[in-house]
Design an enzyme around this catalytic site. Structure first.
Site, PDB file in Angstrom:
ATOM      1  CB  VAL A  18      -0.971   0.052   1.202  1.00  0.00           C
ATOM      2  CG1 VAL A  18      -2.004  -1.045   1.104  1.00  0.00           C
ATOM      3  CG2 VAL A  18      -0.250  -0.003   2.524  1.00  0.00           C
ATOM      4  CB  SER A  19       1.355   3.865  -2.258  1.00  0.00           C
ATOM      5  OG  SER A  19       0.070   4.153  -2.737  1.00  0.00           O
ATOM      6  CB  THR A  20      -1.881   6.641   0.458  1.00  0.00           C
ATOM      7  OG1 THR A  20      -3.045   5.810   0.420  1.00  0.00           O
ATOM      8  CG2 THR A  20      -1.447   6.992  -0.945  1.00  0.00           C
ATOM      9  CD  GLN A  23      -3.427   2.598  -1.467  1.00  0.00           C
ATOM     10  OE1 GLN A  23      -2.226   2.647  -1.238  1.00  0.00           O
ATOM     11  NE2 GLN A  23      -3.916   2.253  -2.644  1.00  0.00           N
TER      12      GLN A  23
END
Length: 101
Positions: A18-20, A23
């Site tokens: 996941v990047s954020t 998320q």
């Protein structure tokens, strides 16, 4: 005559990313892992290693767990990697191909 089928267990690694922070809060890593575990179970695969990168963009190939996955691929400690979606490896198709190679 009785027919028997013999299944061989495939040793599998899984990768999730996941990047954020949004998320992460929505538990998308958990969603990814649940789906991959269910698939592995249906195929009678044995998951031997998890690689999870949280907070890392798919536009960057230098990620701690992805780097470890690539090292372990060379060491052949598992036979294949399951991912929820190819964009978990990388956002760009050319990067996905690099990782798979």
């Amino acid at each position: 005559m009785e027919e028997t089928t013999q299944r061989t267990t495939k040793l599998i690694a899984i990768y999730a990313r996941v990047s954020t922070s949004n998320q992460e809060e929505q538990e998308t890593v958990k969603t990814q892992l649940n789906a991959v575990y269910e698939f592995a179970k249906s195929k009678v695969y044995t998951i031997v290693k998890e690689y999870i990168d949280e907070g890392w963009s798919g536009d960057v190939l230098a990620r701690p767990q992805l780097d470890k996955l690539r090292q372990d691929a060379k060491a052949k400690i598992w036979e294949a990697v399951l991912i929820y979606d190819p964009d978990r490896l990388a956002r760009r198709y050319s990067y996905q191909e690099l990782v798979m190679d």
